[in-house]
Design an enzyme around this catalytic site. Structure first.
Site, PDB file in Angstrom:
ATOM      1  N   HIS A  53       7.523  14.746  11.580  1.00  0.00           N
ATOM      2  CA  HIS A  53       6.510  15.611  10.982  1.00  0.00           C
ATOM      3  C   HIS A  53       5.131  15.038  11.303  1.00  0.00           C
ATOM      4  CE1 HIS A  53       7.464  12.712   7.596  1.00  0.00           C
ATOM      5  NE2 HIS A  53       6.190  12.489   7.815  1.00  0.00           N
TER       6      HIS A  53
HETATM    7  C1  T46 Z   1       5.733   9.397   7.009  1.00  0.00           C
HETATM    8  C2  T46 Z   1       6.848   8.466   7.339  1.00  0.00           C
HETATM    9  C3  T46 Z   1       6.415   7.285   8.064  1.00  0.00           C
HETATM   10  C4  T46 Z   1       8.358  11.723  -2.237  1.00  0.00           C
HETATM   11  O1  T46 Z   1       8.677  12.437  -3.180  1.00  0.00           O
HETATM   12  N1  T46 Z   1       7.293  10.855  -2.369  1.00  0.00           N
HETATM   13  C5  T46 Z   1       6.881  10.035  -1.371  1.00  0.00           C
HETATM   14  O2  T46 Z   1       5.902   9.275  -1.556  1.00  0.00           O
HETATM   15  C6  T46 Z   1       7.604  10.068  -0.132  1.00  0.00           C
HETATM   16  C7  T46 Z   1       7.196   9.162   1.008  1.00  0.00           C
HETATM   17  C8  T46 Z   1       8.660  10.920  -0.011  1.00  0.00           C
HETATM   18  N2  T46 Z   1       9.032  11.731  -1.045  1.00  0.00           N
HETATM   19  C9  T46 Z   1      10.183  12.657  -0.875  1.00  0.00           C
HETATM   20  C10 T46 Z   1       9.852  13.881  -0.041  1.00  0.00           C
HETATM   21  C11 T46 Z   1      11.159  14.229   0.643  1.00  0.00           C
HETATM   22  O3  T46 Z   1      11.908  15.064  -0.201  1.00  0.00           O
HETATM   23  O4  T46 Z   1      11.244  11.998  -0.195  1.00  0.00           O
HETATM   24  C12 T46 Z   1      11.878  12.884   0.743  1.00  0.00           C
HETATM   25  C13 T46 Z   1      11.828  12.295   2.144  1.00  0.00           C
HETATM   26  O5  T46 Z   1      10.457  12.176   2.503  1.00  0.00           O
HETATM   27  P1  T46 Z   1       9.944  12.284   4.021  1.00  0.00           P
HETATM   28  O6  T46 Z   1      10.575  13.419   4.704  1.00  0.00           O
HETATM   29  O7  T46 Z   1       8.474  12.263   3.990  1.00  0.00           O
HETATM   30  O8  T46 Z   1      10.520  10.901   4.577  1.00  0.00           O
HETATM   31  P2  T46 Z   1      10.225  10.165   5.953  1.00  0.00           P
HETATM   32  O9  T46 Z   1      10.788   8.780   5.820  1.00  0.00           O
HETATM   33  O10 T46 Z   1      10.695  10.982   7.079  1.00  0.00           O
HETATM   34  O11 T46 Z   1       8.671  10.062   6.040  1.00  0.00           O
HETATM   35  C14 T46 Z   1       7.972   9.067   5.335  1.00  0.00           C
HETATM   36  C15 T46 Z   1       6.667   9.613   4.759  1.00  0.00           C
HETATM   37  O12 T46 Z   1       6.924  10.577   3.770  1.00  0.00           O
HETATM   38  C16 T46 Z   1       5.818  10.222   5.796  1.00  0.00           C
HETATM   39  O13 T46 Z   1       4.549  10.511   5.262  1.00  0.00           O
HETATM   40  O14 T46 Z   1       4.818   9.589   7.774  1.00  0.00           O
HETATM   41  O15 T46 Z   1       7.609   8.034   6.210  1.00  0.00           O
END
Ligand code: T46
Length: 134
Positions: A53
């Site tokens: 993303h």
């Molecule tokens: C990024 C990369 C490097 C939350 O509710 N709060 C939070 O602070 C975060 C980080 C995630 N979430 C929830 C949102 C989604 O339902 O956790 C789930 C997975 O999150 P995300 O798709 O963002 O996970 P990653 O590991 O793919 O991405 C994360 C960061 O969210 C993102 O900003 O750039 O790490």
């Protein structure tokens, strides 16, 4: 060769003899924005893929605290991949599509972010992202 979006940055590491390791990130010195949120990512499998993303406004500094992983970034073109090892990190400005993969078993990641979590800041569809870059 493609121009790198962001160069690898290094945490300050203090190896305290046999008593452990201290890893330090300071705002201004290692992180060029005010930090509003810190989160940690662990327990990935070798085939896990994270990221996939871009963010509209969020700035992040992603550090490998243990193990290693690979990160690729796209800002209209793919900028090659960086393998981050312990103590190394990378700054992700807004509007950069990023993909993280090839996590080692022991990989532990720490992320410093410029804002609290807002789902509305995510662009999760690559075609939408490419359209928004134009
Ligand atoms: C990024 C990369 C490097 C939350 O509710 N709060 C939070 O602070 C975060 C980080 C995630 N979430 C929830 C949102 C989604 O339902 O956790 C789930 C997975 O999150 P995300 O798709 O963002 O996970 P990653 O590991 O793919 O991405 C994360 C960061 O969210 C993102 O900003 O750039 O790490």
């Amino acid at each position: 060769m493609a121009k790198k979006i962001s160069k690898v940055i290094k945490l300050q590491e203090i190896i305290d003899g046999n008593d452990g390791l201290i890893q330090v990130a300071e705002v201004k010195k290692h992180i060029p924005f005010n930090v509003k949120r810190v989160y940690f990512i662990s327990h990935m499998g070798y085939h896990s893929i994270r990221g996939f993303h871009a963010h509209k406004k969020l700035k992040q500094a992603i550090f490998c605290l243990r193990g290693n992983f690979e990160i690729e970034m796209y800002d209209g073109k793919w900028n090659g991949s960086n393998v981050l090892i312990r103590g190394e990190g990378i700054l992700i400005p807004p509007m950069i599509w990023h993909v993280m993969r090839n996590f080692s078993d022991d990989c532990f990641i720490g992320v410093f972010a410029s804002s609290v979590y807002k789902e509305s800041d995510y662009i999760r569809n690559f075609h939408d992202f490419k359209r928004m870059l134009k």
